[in-house]
Write a protein that holds these residues in place. Structure first.
Motif, PDB file in Angstrom:
ATOM      1  N   GLU A  57       0.801  -1.221   0.000  1.00 49.64           N
ATOM      2  CA  GLU A  57       0.000   0.000   0.000  1.00 49.64           C
ATOM      3  C   GLU A  57       0.842   1.283   0.000  1.00 49.64           C
ATOM      4  OE1 GLU A  57      -3.192  -0.235  -0.475  1.00 49.64           O
ATOM      5  OE2 GLU A  57      -2.981  -2.427  -0.427  1.00 49.64           O
ATOM      6  N   LYS A  58       2.156   1.145   0.066  1.00 49.01           N
ATOM      7  CA  LYS A  58       2.998   2.352   0.086  1.00 49.01           C
ATOM      8  C   LYS A  58       3.028   2.993  -1.303  1.00 49.01           C
ATOM      9  CE  LYS A  58       7.440   4.316   1.291  1.00 49.01           C
ATOM     10  NZ  LYS A  58       8.705   4.193   2.038  1.00 49.01           N
ATOM     11  N   PRO A  59       2.863   4.316  -1.387  1.00 51.94           N
ATOM     12  CA  PRO A  59       2.947   4.993  -2.686  1.00 51.94           C
ATOM     13  C   PRO A  59       4.332   4.789  -3.318  1.00 51.94           C
ATOM     14  CG  PRO A  59       1.962   6.458  -1.063  1.00 51.94           C
ATOM     15  CD  PRO A  59       2.478   5.254  -0.312  1.00 51.94           C
ATOM     16  N   PHE A  60       4.343   4.354  -4.557  1.00 49.64           N
ATOM     17  CA  PHE A  60       5.585   4.195  -5.302  1.00 49.64           C
ATOM     18  C   PHE A  60       5.762   5.383  -6.258  1.00 49.64           C
ATOM     19  CE2 PHE A  60       7.773   1.590  -8.885  1.00 49.64           C
ATOM     20  CZ  PHE A  60       8.992   2.162  -8.586  1.00 49.64           C
ATOM     21  N   ILE A  61       4.701   5.685  -7.010  1.00 50.71           N
ATOM     22  CA  ILE A  61       4.749   6.797  -7.966  1.00 50.71           C
ATOM     23  C   ILE A  61       3.600   7.764  -7.695  1.00 50.71           C
ATOM     24  CG2 ILE A  61       4.695   7.449 -10.414  1.00 50.71           C
ATOM     25  CD1 ILE A  61       5.516   4.490 -10.990  1.00 50.71           C
ATOM     26  N   TYR A  63       1.984  10.902  -9.690  1.00 49.38           N
ATOM     27  CA  TYR A  63       2.053  11.520 -11.018  1.00 49.38           C
ATOM     28  C   TYR A  63       0.814  12.373 -11.256  1.00 49.38           C
ATOM     29  CZ  TYR A  63       2.277  11.883 -16.147  1.00 49.38           C
ATOM     30  OH  TYR A  63       2.312  12.337 -17.437  1.00 49.38           O
ATOM     31  N   GLU A  64       1.039  13.671 -11.414  1.00 48.68           N
ATOM     32  CA  GLU A  64      -0.052  14.626 -11.650  1.00 48.68           C
ATOM     33  C   GLU A  64      -1.167  14.454 -10.617  1.00 48.68           C
ATOM     34  OE1 GLU A  64      -1.187  14.233 -15.756  1.00 48.68           O
ATOM     35  OE2 GLU A  64       0.657  15.191 -16.477  1.00 48.68           O
ATOM     36  N   GLY A  65      -0.771  14.249  -9.362  1.00 46.63           N
ATOM     37  CA  GLY A  65      -1.729  14.139  -8.265  1.00 46.63           C
ATOM     38  C   GLY A  65      -2.239  12.738  -8.009  1.00 46.63           C
ATOM     39  N   ALA A  66      -2.115  11.827  -8.990  1.00 49.62           N
ATOM     40  CA  ALA A  66      -2.569  10.440  -8.825  1.00 49.62           C
ATOM     41  C   ALA A  66      -1.492   9.625  -8.125  1.00 49.62           C
ATOM     42  CB  ALA A  66      -2.896   9.827 -10.180  1.00 49.62           C
ATOM     43  N   VAL A  67      -1.932   8.715  -7.246  1.00 50.80           N
ATOM     44  CA  VAL A  67      -0.994   7.891  -6.476  1.00 50.80           C
ATOM     45  C   VAL A  67      -1.052   6.442  -6.958  1.00 50.80           C
ATOM     46  CG1 VAL A  67      -0.374   7.027  -4.179  1.00 50.80           C
ATOM     47  CG2 VAL A  67      -1.197   9.383  -4.449  1.00 50.80           C
ATOM     48  N   TYR A  68       0.110   5.879  -7.242  1.00 49.56           N
ATOM     49  CA  TYR A  68       0.230   4.484  -7.655  1.00 49.56           C
ATOM     50  C   TYR A  68       1.082   3.769  -6.608  1.00 49.56           C
ATOM     51  CZ  TYR A  68      -1.202   6.383 -12.190  1.00 49.56           C
ATOM     52  OH  TYR A  68      -1.884   7.026 -13.203  1.00 49.56           O
ATOM     53  N   THR A  69       0.474   2.837  -5.897  1.00 49.32           N
ATOM     54  CA  THR A  69       1.199   2.105  -4.858  1.00 49.32           C
ATOM     55  C   THR A  69       2.105   1.054  -5.497  1.00 49.32           C
ATOM     56  OG1 THR A  69      -0.475   0.378  -4.646  1.00 49.32           O
ATOM     57  CG2 THR A  69      -0.756   2.386  -3.281  1.00 49.32           C
ATOM     58  N   TYR A  70       2.956   0.444  -4.666  1.00 43.77           N
ATOM     59  CA  TYR A  70       3.815  -0.629  -5.165  1.00 43.77           C
ATOM     60  C   TYR A  70       2.957  -1.775  -5.708  1.00 43.77           C
ATOM     61  CZ  TYR A  70       8.354   1.209  -3.715  1.00 43.77           C
ATOM     62  OH  TYR A  70       9.501   1.960  -3.612  1.00 43.77           O
ATOM     63  N   LEU A 269      15.593   1.688  -2.199  1.00 44.92           N
ATOM     64  CA  LEU A 269      15.252   2.242  -0.891  1.00 44.92           C
ATOM     65  C   LEU A 269      13.876   1.815  -0.402  1.00 44.92           C
ATOM     66  CD1 LEU A 269      16.356   5.894  -1.699  1.00 44.92           C
ATOM     67  CD2 LEU A 269      17.568   4.365  -0.133  1.00 44.92           C
ATOM     68  N   GLY A 270      12.995   1.476  -1.349  1.00 45.32           N
ATOM     69  CA  GLY A 270      11.583   1.272  -1.006  1.00 45.32           C
ATOM     70  C   GLY A 270      10.901   2.610  -0.775  1.00 45.32           C
ATOM     71  N   ALA A 271      11.353   3.637  -1.509  1.00 47.09           N
ATOM     72  CA  ALA A 271      10.880   5.010  -1.310  1.00 47.09           C
ATOM     73  C   ALA A 271       9.787   5.382  -2.297  1.00 47.09           C
ATOM     74  CB  ALA A 271      12.059   5.973  -1.433  1.00 47.09           C
ATOM     75  N   THR A 272       9.327   6.623  -2.202  1.00 51.45           N
ATOM     76  CA  THR A 272       8.278   7.160  -3.070  1.00 51.45           C
ATOM     77  C   THR A 272       8.884   8.126  -4.079  1.00 51.45           C
ATOM     78  OG1 THR A 272       6.622   6.963  -1.331  1.00 51.45           O
ATOM     79  CG2 THR A 272       6.136   8.498  -3.117  1.00 51.45           C
ATOM     80  N   CYS A 273       8.389   8.055  -5.312  1.00 52.39           N
ATOM     81  CA  CYS A 273       8.876   8.916  -6.386  1.00 52.39           C
ATOM     82  C   CYS A 273       7.759   9.831  -6.874  1.00 52.39           C
ATOM     83  CB  CYS A 273       9.375   8.039  -7.530  1.00 52.39           C
ATOM     84  SG  CYS A 273       9.323   8.811  -9.141  1.00 52.39           S
ATOM     85  N   CYS A 288       7.669  20.740  -5.156  1.00 50.54           N
ATOM     86  CA  CYS A 288       8.442  20.258  -3.993  1.00 50.54           C
ATOM     87  C   CYS A 288       7.672  20.480  -2.692  1.00 50.54           C
ATOM     88  CB  CYS A 288       9.797  20.958  -3.934  1.00 50.54           C
ATOM     89  SG  CYS A 288      10.964  20.387  -5.193  1.00 50.54           S
ATOM     90  N   LYS A 289       7.026  21.649  -2.585  1.00 47.14           N
ATOM     91  CA  LYS A 289       6.258  21.956  -1.376  1.00 47.14           C
ATOM     92  C   LYS A 289       4.971  21.135  -1.318  1.00 47.14           C
ATOM     93  CE  LYS A 289       8.011  26.701  -1.252  1.00 47.14           C
ATOM     94  NZ  LYS A 289       7.688  28.127  -1.457  1.00 47.14           N
ATOM     95  N   LYS A 290       4.316  21.011  -2.467  1.00 43.27           N
ATOM     96  CA  LYS A 290       3.036  20.297  -2.527  1.00 43.27           C
ATOM     97  C   LYS A 290       3.178  18.830  -2.125  1.00 43.27           C
ATOM     98  CE  LYS A 290      -0.671  19.150  -5.804  1.00 43.27           C
ATOM     99  NZ  LYS A 290      -1.139  19.297  -7.209  1.00 43.27           N
ATOM    100  N   TYR A 291       4.251  18.188  -2.571  1.00 37.01           N
ATOM    101  CA  TYR A 291       4.423  16.749  -2.330  1.00 37.01           C
ATOM    102  C   TYR A 291       5.449  16.436  -1.233  1.00 37.01           C
ATOM    103  CZ  TYR A 291       1.870  16.387  -6.734  1.00 37.01           C
ATOM    104  OH  TYR A 291       0.917  16.501  -7.716  1.00 37.01           O
ATOM    105  N   ASN A 292       5.893  17.455  -0.506  1.00 33.05           N
ATOM    106  CA  ASN A 292       6.869  17.267   0.584  1.00 33.05           C
ATOM    107  C   ASN A 292       8.141  16.563   0.111  1.00 33.05           C
ATOM    108  OD1 ASN A 292       5.110  18.397   2.597  1.00 33.05           O
ATOM    109  ND2 ASN A 292       3.962  16.476   2.563  1.00 33.05           N
ATOM    110  N   VAL A 293       8.634  16.995  -1.045  1.00 37.97           N
ATOM    111  CA  VAL A 293       9.831  16.397  -1.641  1.00 37.97           C
ATOM    112  C   VAL A 293      11.046  16.641  -0.744  1.00 37.97           C
ATOM    113  CG1 VAL A 293      11.447  16.577  -3.589  1.00 37.97           C
ATOM    114  CG2 VAL A 293       8.972  16.561  -3.999  1.00 37.97           C
TER     115      VAL A 293
END
Length: 606
Positions: A57-61, A63-70, A269-273, A288-293
């Motif tokens: 369930e962790k967000p992987f990608i 993109y344009e506001g849409a979240v794609y989990t692993y 890393l198992g991180a979010t992109c 960067c601010k919107k997505y807490n990059v």
């Protein structure tokens, strides 16, 4: 104890930085050896599948506001794999070309094909017609998959494509001769694909073809093995990124920086992109601010573009702590930190097809990487003397190359051996052979020619110029980056591209600068003359100026020079305004046909 610490900081200021970094490198190498010893060859895809199972369930990608989990990416990529299993004859080891812009489906298709054990060739989404045909022919794919927005590009060359290639489009309605992959995906299963279809017996087997940017000619398909992909994916981790980081990728995924270092790095890393379709300087900090990059990737001139943006309030109000990439100039580096805050710039060096990599893990401004005697044991390299006139390494009477002195620029070469192999390019073997230097210091030794001129100072490496971009004039070597930096400081110059042009009866090449003017800023020819003669050696001053409205660039923000060099400085061939450096008038003057003829006939001395 305090005295020893003081002595260490004084004499070996980077001791602990080097120690912890080398420990990471050794640890990663040991981990790969352990996998091999257990007969378990783990690839980047295997690591992704583990993440999908461990943290579905962790967000992987994003993109344009849409979240794609692993899990989402795992299932969507399985649909791609099943679609080809059901509707094609693709088998393990086949090559499939991928022509897509930055979007989640790029990753879905890439991983889906990887699940079938296919080699994926990333095509540059900016190239057209003959260049695109050249790339497709050079990697000999069985299939070609095209993004919805690029179907028009393929339609132009459809009649010239080999008959045995099947063309698939990510759209419901596709041109004649193209199969709708999007339609097939709606009916495909998202069940896991058996690992037996992609399991590798050798980490040195190819998994990708990534094309070089082609700044000096047609692109070449660099062979990327499973091992190279793994090493590339470890870059973010080596710089100190962690699983909680949110990594912003604006670079094209068809390039190794975006795909291997970026996407592969997130998997390691198992991180979010946060994936951006295309880099936008005006939207960068808002995203960067919107997505807490917390980490972003840069390459080429990206940081300079950000510095050129109008200043706003709260520019340091963000959570970015690291920037990973290569190619930022010292002056831009300093300006970037001063303007946008305490961001650690993690500069690195590594050609797509190369067998050598450097990382500046200390944050030393201007350096592309750090080295020491221990690093050289693992990755042997040398800086050798180079003849810019002949465009080849200098060899002595016995035929051997020689090292440059500390601080002197030299050609970077890397030893090719079993531990550091060079896999070359797909297609024409001559391209691979051209990148190798044989019998360098002794009979039988082989080195990879990076084509990059560097110098070393106190165990830091600094980029000086590309061999193809460096030119010789008046018996001196001219670094195009130095000239471009000086001209770029003029307040009416937006962009500068410096190169050498051939002039009859002269050895070497005369300097020429192609520039773009800032909007509503007039060209000041006297000021341009004053700037170059004040801040550049006489031999480095560009003899010619060309004013362009726009410049061709590669997908990695490198300026194209090949065409400009070919066109030279003839007003008969070039419709852009041209100017010549006139020392008597202390200004650049219009390059008329009469003036051109005088230069060509030797009546005017340069």
């Amino acid at each position: 104890m305090i005295f020893l610490r003081f002595l260490q900081k004084l004499l070996f200021p980077y001791f602990w930085d080097d120690f912890w970094y080398l420990l990471k490198v050794v640890r990663y190498g040991f981990q790969l050896q352990m996998y091999r010893a257990r007969g378990e060859l783990v690839t980047v895809l295997d690591k992704f599948l583990r993440n999908a199972k461990k943290q579905p369930e962790k967000p992987f990608i994003i993109y344009e506001g849409a979240v794609y989990t692993y899990q989402d990416v795992d299932k969507r990529s399985s649909r791609v794999a099943h679609a080809f299993l059901n509707h094609s004859t693709l088998k393990k080891g086949d090559t499939v070309a991928l022509l897509m812009s930055n979007e989640p489906d790029f990753i879905h298709v890439w991983f889906g094909l990887a699940k079938l054990g296919c080699v994926v060739a990333f095509l540059n989404s900016n190239i057209r017609s003959n260049s695109l045909l050249h790339c497709i022919h050079s990697c000999q794919p069985r299939a070609l998959i095209v993004g919805a927005d690029l179907l028009g590009t393929i339609e132009e060359i459809l009649p010239n494509l080999p008959e045995d290639i099947s063309i698939w489009g990510m759209k419901d309605s596709v041109p004649k001769g193209v199969i709708s992959l999007k339609e097939k995906l709606t009916m495909a299963s998202d069940k896991p694909v058996p690992r037996s279809r992609h399991v590798t017996a050798n980490l040195k087997s190819p998994c990708l073809y990534i094309f070089t940017s082609g700044t000096t000619g047609l692109p070449k398909a660099a062979v990327i093995t499973q091992l190279q992909a793994l090493k590339g994916s470890a870059g973010l981790w080596a710089f100190g990124c962690v699983a909680n980081d949110i990594i912003y990728i604006t670079l094209p995924l068809y390039h190794s920086s975006g795909s291997l270092l970026g996407i592969g790095g997130c998997i390691e890393l198992g991180a979010t992109c946060v994936l951006k379709r295309k880099f936008s300087a005006s939207q960068f900090w808002n995203d960067c601010k919107k997505y807490n990059v917390t980490v972003f990737q840069y390459i080429g001139e990206l940081c300079r573009y950000l510095c050129k943006q109008p200043k706003r309030e709260g520019e340091k109000d963000h959570q970015v702590r690291l920037a990973v990439g290569n190619g930022v100039r010292r002056d831009v580096w300093r300006e970037f930190l001063e303007r946008f805050g305490n961001i650690k710039m993690c500069e690195l060096y590594g050609a797509t097809e190369g067998n050598i990599c450097f990382m500046n893990h200390t944050g030393k401004i201007g350096s592309v990487g750090r080295t020491n005697f221990i690093y050289k044991l693992f990755f042997p390299f040398d800086l050798i003397k180079y003849d810019f006139q002949k465009d080849e390494p200098i060899r002595n009477e016995q035929g051997w190359c020689s090292h440059v002195k500390k601080g002197e620029p030299g050609l970077l070469i890397s030893r090719v051996n079993a531990k550091n192999p060079f896999f070359g390019y797909a297609g024409n073997k001559k391209h691979t052979e051209k990148k190798l230097l044989c019998d360098v210091f002794k009979k039988g030794d082989v080195y990879f020619n990076t084509g990059d001129i560097m110098f070393e100072d106190q165990n830091f490496l600094y980029f000086w110029d590309r061999v193809g971009d460096t030119f010789r004039w008046k018996g001196e070597n001219v670094a195009t980056t130095e000239v471009a930096e000086v001209i770029g400081k003029l307040d009416f110059i937006q962009e500068t591209n410096v190169y050498g042009v051939t002039v009859p009866e002269y050895e070497g090449k005369a300097g020429m600068a192609s520039v773009i003017l800032k909007p509503n800023k007039p060209l000041d020819l006297e000021k341009a003359y004053e700037q170059v003669v004040t801040y550049l050696p006489a031999y480095a001053c560009p003899r010619f100026l060309r004013i362009q409205e726009k410049m061709e660039m590669t997908g990695t923000f490198k300026l194209q020079k090949f065409q400009l060099v070919e066109e030279g400085f003839s007003p008969l061939k070039i419709s852009d305004p041209l100017y010549f450096m006139d020392s008597l008038k202390k200004s650049y003057v219009p390059l008329t046909k009469e003036l051109y003829d005088q230069i060509m006939n030797g009546e005017i001395k340069l």
